[in-house]
Design an enzyme around this catalytic site. Structure first.
Site, mmCIF file in Angstrom:
data_model
loop_
_atom_site.group_PDB
_atom_site.id
_atom_site.type_symbol
_atom_site.label_atom_id
_atom_site.label_comp_id
_atom_site.label_asym_id
_atom_site.label_seq_id
_atom_site.Cartn_x
_atom_site.Cartn_y
_atom_site.Cartn_z
ATOM 1 N N ASP A 70 0.836 -1.200 0.000
ATOM 2 C CA ASP A 70 0.000 0.000 0.000
ATOM 3 C C ASP A 70 0.873 1.253 0.000
ATOM 4 O OD1 ASP A 70 -2.995 0.970 0.858
ATOM 5 O OD2 ASP A 70 -1.457 2.247 1.747
ATOM 6 N N TYR A 72 2.782 9.952 -0.175
ATOM 7 C CA TYR A 72 3.919 9.402 0.588
ATOM 8 C C TYR A 72 5.248 9.693 -0.123
ATOM 9 C CZ TYR A 72 0.204 6.361 2.609
ATOM 10 O OH TYR A 72 -0.938 5.856 3.169
ATOM 11 N N HIS A 96 -7.620 9.792 -1.475
ATOM 12 C CA HIS A 96 -6.900 9.689 -0.196
ATOM 13 C C HIS A 96 -7.694 10.235 0.998
ATOM 14 C CE1 HIS A 96 -2.532 9.267 1.359
ATOM 15 N NE2 HIS A 96 -3.383 9.049 2.331
ATOM 16 N N LYS A 127 -2.914 6.090 -4.060
ATOM 17 C CA LYS A 127 -4.018 7.005 -3.712
ATOM 18 C C LYS A 127 -3.852 8.367 -4.383
ATOM 19 C CE LYS A 127 -3.863 4.704 0.739
ATOM 20 N NZ LYS A 127 -2.423 4.515 1.014
#
Ligand code: A2P
Length: 276
Positions: free
Chosen positions: A48, A53, A111, A78
């Site tokens: 994931d 990120y 997200h 996401k």
């Protein structure tokens, strides 16, 4: 571990491995690359990540370099929380595929219902626009399943009512002391799989005295109790660690927590961040 080969089946029939390896706050470059490589080496087949990120390129490279066929690994990314337009979502998805160096994605999520720096803002219209772009990519076969993250029942109703499409997944912060009963019950009724991010409460839940006591009783670690708790609740835990011993420890959850002990864990209602 058997659980690494177990799957949930999404409402569209897509199979998703029951434990995913989380990469939030795992820095891009060597740390993300090495963690994902260690996870894959130790049997995880579900990773994931997210554009936010900023580690998609490292995650994608580790997946490629692992030598495991792409179709044997379930990968989620996401859409960044501030992107709330149709065109913006289309562009962002292309960029995500480019960063990962993939030609398709297994699961793509909005997200959050609002930009992280404007939590609570009404973005109903924007979420519909963004999700419309995701439905298109899904229908084109570029994504195997689509969903949302951090969405409340009201946020999901907005998608369903405007697009006549029930998201396959809702990924939410979910852990002992914060099991989001209202959202979880709503999602189960709609056949939306709940994914549990931060199943250890970013580490804080490991310090809960009841969790520690139960771990001793079961001859398991507190982390294993917390991850197993998510599975017993029918949610999909996404534990993360940058240490190989913990990456392995977090998969050894092939045991059952008795109903009476689940009741004890369910009765913990306080914010784990107060436990330290
Ligand atoms: P580290 O990366 O140093 O191992 P969550 O998944 O709830 O967000 O929690 C992640 C945090 O918990 C990270 O700080 C991670 O640290 C730590 N962690 C992950 N697995 C374990 C474990 N089995 N035992 C103790 N701490 C863990």
């Amino acid at each position: 571990m058997k659980v690494l080969n177990d799957v949930y089946v999404l409402s569209n029939g897509v199979k998703i491995p029951k434990i995913g390896f989380g990469t939030w706050q795992v820095p891009s470059g060597d740390v993300a690359y090495d963690s994902v490589m260690m996870a894959l080496k130790n049997g995880y087949r579900h990773i994931d990540t997210a554009a936010a990120y900023q580690n998609e390129a490292s995650v994608g490279k580790a997946i490629k370099d692992s030598g495991i066929p792409r179709e044997e690994i379930f990968v989620t990314s996401k859409l960044q929380s501030h992107i709330k337009t149709y065109e913006g979502a289309k562009e962002a998805f292309k960029k995500t595929l480019k960063e990962l160096d993939f030609d398709y994605l297994d699961l793509y999520l909005i997200h959050a219902p609002w930009p992280w720096n404007e939590m609570g803002k009404d973005c109903d219209k924007g979420n519909v626009e963004a999700f419309k772009a995701m439905i298109e990519a899904y229908n084109d076969g570029k994504i195997k399943a689509i969903g949302v993250s951090n969405f409340s029942p009201k946020d999901i109703d907005n998608i369903i009512n405007n697009l006549d499409f029930v998201p396959h997944v809702n990924q939410i912060g979910y852990f002992v002391g914060h099991n989001q009963e209202v959202t979880d019950t709503y999602c189960k009724a709609k056949n939306i799989l709940v994914e549990a991010y931060s199943p250890l409460a970013i580490g804080f839940a490991l310090k809960n005295p009841k969790v520690i006591e139960m771990a001793k009783q079961y001859d398991k670690t507190p982390a294993q109790i917390l991850i197993r708790y998510c599975l017993e609740k029918g949610t999909l835990p996404l534990p993360k660690s940058t240490h190989e011993s913990r990456i392995i420890e977090n998969t050894k959850v092939d045991f059952e927590i008795k109903k009476a002990d689940m009741d004890i864990l369910d009765s913990i209602k306080d914010d784990p961040r107060k436990w330290n």
